[in-house]
Design an enzyme around this catalytic site. Structure first.
Site, mmCIF file in Angstrom:
data_model
loop_
_atom_site.group_PDB
_atom_site.id
_atom_site.type_symbol
_atom_site.label_atom_id
_atom_site.label_comp_id
_atom_site.label_asym_id
_atom_site.label_seq_id
_atom_site.Cartn_x
_atom_site.Cartn_y
_atom_site.Cartn_z
ATOM 1 N N SER A 106 0.833 -1.203 0.000
ATOM 2 C CA SER A 106 0.000 0.000 0.000
ATOM 3 C C SER A 106 0.868 1.254 0.000
ATOM 4 C CB SER A 106 -0.939 -0.009 1.207
ATOM 5 O OG SER A 106 -0.177 -0.061 2.387
ATOM 6 N N HIS A 127 -2.125 -2.251 -6.274
ATOM 7 C CA HIS A 127 -2.656 -2.028 -4.937
ATOM 8 C C HIS A 127 -4.166 -2.244 -4.944
ATOM 9 C CE1 HIS A 127 -3.486 0.801 -1.345
ATOM 10 N NE2 HIS A 127 -3.364 -0.448 -0.957
ATOM 11 N N GLU A 139 -4.851 0.203 -8.123
ATOM 12 C CA GLU A 139 -3.815 1.193 -8.452
ATOM 13 C C GLU A 139 -2.635 0.442 -9.070
ATOM 14 O OE1 GLU A 139 -4.315 4.797 -5.243
ATOM 15 O OE2 GLU A 139 -3.184 3.070 -4.545
HETATM 16 N N1 CAA Z 1 -14.908 -9.837 1.623
HETATM 17 C C1 CAA Z 1 -15.546 -10.193 0.485
HETATM 18 N N2 CAA Z 1 -16.769 -9.748 0.147
HETATM 19 C C2 CAA Z 1 -17.401 -8.949 1.036
HETATM 20 C C3 CAA Z 1 -16.813 -8.548 2.235
HETATM 21 C C4 CAA Z 1 -15.511 -9.022 2.545
HETATM 22 N N3 CAA Z 1 -14.845 -8.681 3.655
HETATM 23 N N4 CAA Z 1 -17.685 -7.742 2.897
HETATM 24 C C5 CAA Z 1 -18.782 -7.653 2.129
HETATM 25 N N5 CAA Z 1 -18.607 -8.375 1.003
HETATM 26 C C6 CAA Z 1 -19.583 -8.547 -0.095
HETATM 27 C C7 CAA Z 1 -20.822 -9.267 0.369
HETATM 28 O O1 CAA Z 1 -20.673 -10.665 0.243
HETATM 29 C C8 CAA Z 1 -21.874 -8.729 -0.562
HETATM 30 O O2 CAA Z 1 -21.849 -9.440 -1.785
HETATM 31 P P1 CAA Z 1 -23.249 -9.926 -2.486
HETATM 32 O O3 CAA Z 1 -24.029 -8.671 -2.745
HETATM 33 O O4 CAA Z 1 -22.792 -10.640 -3.710
HETATM 34 O O5 CAA Z 1 -23.903 -10.835 -1.511
HETATM 35 C C9 CAA Z 1 -21.411 -7.286 -0.865
HETATM 36 O O6 CAA Z 1 -20.009 -7.257 -0.519
HETATM 37 C C10 CAA Z 1 -22.150 -6.252 -0.046
HETATM 38 O O7 CAA Z 1 -22.101 -6.666 1.300
HETATM 39 P P2 CAA Z 1 -22.978 -6.004 2.458
HETATM 40 O O8 CAA Z 1 -24.369 -5.773 1.949
HETATM 41 O O9 CAA Z 1 -22.803 -6.819 3.694
HETATM 42 O O10 CAA Z 1 -22.188 -4.704 2.742
HETATM 43 P P3 CAA Z 1 -22.409 -3.176 2.488
HETATM 44 O O11 CAA Z 1 -23.338 -2.851 1.382
HETATM 45 O O12 CAA Z 1 -22.662 -2.616 3.832
HETATM 46 O O13 CAA Z 1 -20.938 -2.758 2.000
HETATM 47 C C11 CAA Z 1 -18.622 -2.372 2.148
HETATM 48 C C12 CAA Z 1 -19.807 -3.190 2.675
HETATM 49 C C13 CAA Z 1 -18.420 -2.680 0.656
HETATM 50 C C14 CAA Z 1 -17.411 -2.840 2.934
HETATM 51 C C15 CAA Z 1 -18.918 -0.824 2.338
HETATM 52 O O14 CAA Z 1 -19.208 -0.547 3.678
HETATM 53 C C16 CAA Z 1 -17.744 0.041 1.909
HETATM 54 O O15 CAA Z 1 -17.555 0.333 0.746
HETATM 55 N N6 CAA Z 1 -16.921 0.488 2.897
HETATM 56 C C17 CAA Z 1 -15.704 1.298 2.639
HETATM 57 C C18 CAA Z 1 -14.585 0.366 2.248
HETATM 58 C C19 CAA Z 1 -13.310 1.132 1.957
HETATM 59 O O16 CAA Z 1 -13.221 2.343 1.994
HETATM 60 N N7 CAA Z 1 -12.245 0.340 1.671
HETATM 61 C C20 CAA Z 1 -10.929 0.900 1.427
HETATM 62 C C21 CAA Z 1 -10.110 0.779 2.667
HETATM 63 S S1 CAA Z 1 -8.530 1.486 2.473
HETATM 64 C C22 CAA Z 1 -7.610 0.271 1.821
HETATM 65 O O17 CAA Z 1 -7.996 -0.849 1.630
HETATM 66 C C23 CAA Z 1 -6.243 0.665 1.434
HETATM 67 C C24 CAA Z 1 -5.153 0.326 2.335
HETATM 68 O O18 CAA Z 1 -4.056 0.062 1.846
HETATM 69 C C25 CAA Z 1 -5.294 0.468 3.830
#
Ligand code: CAA
Length: 269
Positions: A106, A127, A139
């Site tokens: 990252s 990434h 990325e």
């Molecule tokens: N792994 C795999 N799939 C997942 C999952 C996980 N941990 N969590 C949820 N899903 C899937 C579910 O299975 C579901 O799929 P289906 O529709 O096919 O059944 C789908 O995602 C939606 O799930 P939910 O309805 O339970 O979840 P939601 O609508 O509340 O969304 C979220 C969950 C996508 C995590 C949303 O809250 C979100 O976008 N959050 C922000 C995430 C973000 O900002 N990530 C970046 C972090 S920074 C980073 O990663 C960089 C780094 O280097 C630190």
């Protein structure tokens, strides 16, 4: 991240070998994906047949030599350069000629990892974002020695597994973490100054339309990951504007790492 990346590739039709020298990590990865797929089947977003087909595309191994047929090897070990280099050296020895080795770092230097191999022209960064199967972005980061051919191969691969790609400079934090993580760090400063985490998160969810508040997101990705990324920005640019919030350091020392430890800005027990 490794399990999520393996899932992403298998869902797109690629044969995957998920390698970890620590067997319990592989058992956990296998259990995670099976649990996730069982929920999808129960919800009706995946059929039992699709579940089996995807699961069969993922093999698990504790041996690097099982990567010898791979065209692309993706590293997703912890964000410490000495570990990354050790893995890159081992992957370089195990990989067939012409295979590309990619890091999911990252923010660490792709050029430095590439220099640990005998194929620096075939090393690049992709990434992914957490959770990797859901987040649309990848990325792409070229090291100093990355060839145009490697870049094109990796770009086509990222698109083939369903990602939108952006080209990033080989600078700490690339694009997303350079902007997102200081925002999360600033949210931690607000808590240090007396704000309640719920207020900070509600404000950002409703006032900026973010799917999760910045502190919820800290707990989601891990306080340790968040602190390491912020420290990487601070050390990389040697600029005080990236100073990590001291309460993040205290939380990591206390083992309050977010969801994975049961305690972060919120409690998960
Ligand atoms: N792994 C795999 N799939 C997942 C999952 C996980 N941990 N969590 C949820 N899903 C899937 C579910 O299975 C579901 O799929 P289906 O529709 O096919 O059944 C789908 O995602 C939606 O799930 P939910 O309805 O339970 O979840 P939601 O609508 O509340 O969304 C979220 C969950 C996508 C995590 C949303 O809250 C979100 O976008 N959050 C922000 C995430 C973000 O900002 N990530 C970046 C972090 S920074 C980073 O990663 C960089 C780094 O280097 C630190």
């Amino acid at each position: 991240m490794g399990g999520g990346i393996a899932q992403t590739c298998a869902q797109a039709g690629f044969e995957v070998v998920n390698v970890d020298t620590y067997e319990p990590a592989l058992s956990k990865a296998r259990a995670n994906i099976e649990n996730l797929f069982n929920k999808k089947v129960a919800k009706g977003t995946m059929t039992e047949g699709q579940k089996q087909e995807i699961l069969e595309r993922i093999r698990y191994s504790t041996e690097m030599k099982d990567l010898r047929e791979a065209d692309i090897i993706i590293e997703a070990v912890p964000e410490r350069m000495e570990i990354k280099k050790e893995i890159f050296r081992a992957a370089d020895e195990a990989a067939k000629e012409g295979a590309v080795i990619v890091s999911n770092t990252s923010g660490l230097s792709i050029s430095e990892m590439a220099a640990a191999t005998k194929r620096p022209d075939k090393v690049m960064g992709i990434h992914f974002f957490y959770p990797a199967p859901v987040m649309k972005l990848a990325e792409l980061i070229r090291g100093i020695a990355t060839s145009e051919e490697t870049y094109q191969t990796v770009r086509e691969f990222a698109v083939a597994i369903g990602k939108e790609v952006v080209d990033c400079p080989e600078l700490p934090g690339f694009i997303v973490n350079r902007i997102l993580v200081p925002m999360m760090n600033e949210a931690a400063f607000l808590v240090m100054e007396g704000c309640r985490p719920e207020d900070v998160d509600t404000a950002m969810k409703l006032g900026a339309n973010h799917p999760m508040g910045p502190l919820e997101l800290c707990d989601f990705v891990g306080i340790d990951v968040m602190l390491a990324t912020m420290t990487g920005l601070y050390n990389g640019f040697r600029d005080s504007k990236y100073r990590p919030c001291p309460i993040l350091e205290n939380m990591v020392k206390a083992g309050h790492l977010g969801r994975k430890s049961g305690q972060g800005f919120y409690s998960y027990n």
